[in-house]
Design a protein around this motif. Sequence first.
Motif, PDB file in Angstrom:
ATOM      1  N   HIS A  91       0.838  -1.203   0.000  1.00  0.00           N
ATOM      2  CA  HIS A  91       0.000   0.000   0.000  1.00  0.00           C
ATOM      3  C   HIS A  91       0.872   1.252   0.000  1.00  0.00           C
ATOM      4  O   HIS A  91       0.626   2.203  -0.754  1.00  0.00           O
ATOM      5  CB  HIS A  91      -0.923  -0.032   1.225  1.00  0.00           C
ATOM      6  N   GLN A  92       1.905   1.256   0.829  1.00  0.00           N
ATOM      7  CA  GLN A  92       2.820   2.395   0.882  1.00  0.00           C
ATOM      8  C   GLN A  92       3.559   2.570  -0.432  1.00  0.00           C
ATOM      9  O   GLN A  92       3.777   3.702  -0.894  1.00  0.00           O
ATOM     10  CB  GLN A  92       3.815   2.222   2.038  1.00  0.00           C
ATOM     11  N   HIS A  93       3.936   1.467  -1.057  1.00  0.00           N
ATOM     12  CA  HIS A  93       4.608   1.549  -2.351  1.00  0.00           C
ATOM     13  C   HIS A  93       3.679   2.165  -3.391  1.00  0.00           C
ATOM     14  O   HIS A  93       4.116   2.996  -4.206  1.00  0.00           O
ATOM     15  CB  HIS A  93       5.042   0.157  -2.796  1.00  0.00           C
ATOM     16  N   LEU A  94       2.406   1.814  -3.357  1.00  0.00           N
ATOM     17  CA  LEU A  94       1.426   2.395  -4.273  1.00  0.00           C
ATOM     18  C   LEU A  94       1.335   3.907  -4.063  1.00  0.00           C
ATOM     19  O   LEU A  94       1.300   4.682  -5.024  1.00  0.00           O
ATOM     20  CB  LEU A  94       0.063   1.736  -4.055  1.00  0.00           C
ATOM     21  N   ARG A  95       1.310   4.348  -2.817  1.00  0.00           N
ATOM     22  CA  ARG A  95       1.272   5.784  -2.522  1.00  0.00           C
ATOM     23  C   ARG A  95       2.514   6.492  -3.065  1.00  0.00           C
ATOM     24  O   ARG A  95       2.416   7.599  -3.622  1.00  0.00           O
ATOM     25  CB  ARG A  95       1.176   6.012  -1.006  1.00  0.00           C
ATOM     26  N   GLU A  96       3.683   5.877  -2.902  1.00  0.00           N
ATOM     27  CA  GLU A  96       4.921   6.494  -3.360  1.00  0.00           C
ATOM     28  C   GLU A  96       4.966   6.601  -4.875  1.00  0.00           C
ATOM     29  O   GLU A  96       5.428   7.609  -5.429  1.00  0.00           O
ATOM     30  CB  GLU A  96       6.116   5.685  -2.852  1.00  0.00           C
ATOM     31  N   LEU A  97       4.477   5.566  -5.559  1.00  0.00           N
ATOM     32  CA  LEU A  97       4.430   5.623  -7.022  1.00  0.00           C
ATOM     33  C   LEU A  97       3.492   6.725  -7.490  1.00  0.00           C
ATOM     34  O   LEU A  97       3.800   7.463  -8.440  1.00  0.00           O
ATOM     35  CB  LEU A  97       3.963   4.278  -7.583  1.00  0.00           C
ATOM     36  N   ALA A  98       2.336   6.843  -6.849  1.00  0.00           N
ATOM     37  CA  ALA A  98       1.379   7.873  -7.232  1.00  0.00           C
ATOM     38  C   ALA A  98       1.931   9.267  -6.963  1.00  0.00           C
ATOM     39  O   ALA A  98       1.732  10.199  -7.763  1.00  0.00           O
ATOM     40  CB  ALA A  98       0.064   7.670  -6.472  1.00  0.00           C
TER      41      ALA A  98
END
Length: 305
Positions: A91-98
Motif C-alpha cells: 500500500h505504501q509503495h502504491l502511494r509512493e508511485l502515485a
Amino acid sequence: MASEQSSRRSADMELGRFLHARRTQTSPDQVGLTVGTGLRRTPGLRREELATLAGISIDYYVRLERGKETRPSPSVLDALARALHLDEAEHQHLRELAARAARYAPEPPPPPSRTVRPHLKLILETMRPNPAYVISRSMDLLAWNPGGLALYAGLADWPTTQRNLARYLFLHPTARTVFPDWEYQVRGCVARLRAVAGTDPDAPDLTSLVGELLLKSPDFAKLWERYDVVGRKKTQKTFHHPQVGILTLSSQSMHLEETPGQRLSVYTAEPGTPDHDAMLLLDMTVPQPTGHPDTWTEQHRRTQS
C-alpha cells in the motif's frame, strides 16, 4: 529537457505497471467474486472487476493502468489497495508511485556513492568470526570481513566490481547449491530491487543491473514481471557450503545511518554448536592480509582483482 520528460514518463508508467501486476495476480476467489464456467482469458481480475470493487469507473481505471491518469486521490489509492488486498508495505509503495507520478515527490537523488566509511570497515573486523558485510541499495557488496565474503561460495572469484548478491543468486553456478531454499531467496531479492526501482526507475545503479539480469536470466525476468515489492524474511539462513559443510546461521540486516542506502548484514550462531564451529572455520578460509583493519578491504580487493 528530453531526459526530464523521459523520467516523468517512466514515473507515469510505473504506477500502471504496478497496478497491472497486482491485478493479474489477484484471483477472483481472493476477493470474493463468483466465477462462472466460461473461459477466462485474463489471468487474475479483469479491469472492470477491479474498478467495480474499488468503486471507480472502468474508464478511469484503464487510464490509470495505461499511465494517462497520474493524479489519483488518496481515497482512490486506498480503495484500490483494499480491492487488491495489498499489505501495508505494498500500500505504501502504491502511494509512493502515485506521488512521484503526480510530481508531488522530490526529484530522485543522484546515484548513491559506493564508498564505505573507514569506521564501518573497523566494525566489520571487530565482528569476526561472525560473517558480516555492507551492501548498497542495489545489493553490490561494498565491504566485508573474511567470513562475510566466504559465505557466498565462489563470489571471491569474481572481480570486486562484479560482486553483487543479486547477480550471484541468479548467475553464479554455485548459488543454487549453496542455498537449499534458492527460490525463496531470489523472490526476496527481486522484491527488494523492485521496491527501489519503482520509486527511482531511471537510477543508473539499478537499470544496469536489472538490464543485465533480464537479458541473462529467464528466472529473474519472470519474477521481475510479477512486481512483488515485499520479500518475506526468515530469521535464519541455511548454507550448503562446499568448504565447511551445512551451517544454519541467524541473520540480521539493518540500515546504516547517514549512508546512501547502505545496509549492514551480520550472521551469528550459538557458541558450542556445530554451526558455530563451521562459522569459525569459514572465517579462516580467506587469506588474511596484513596491516591495520582500516585498510583490510582495499588490500583484499587488490589481492582478489
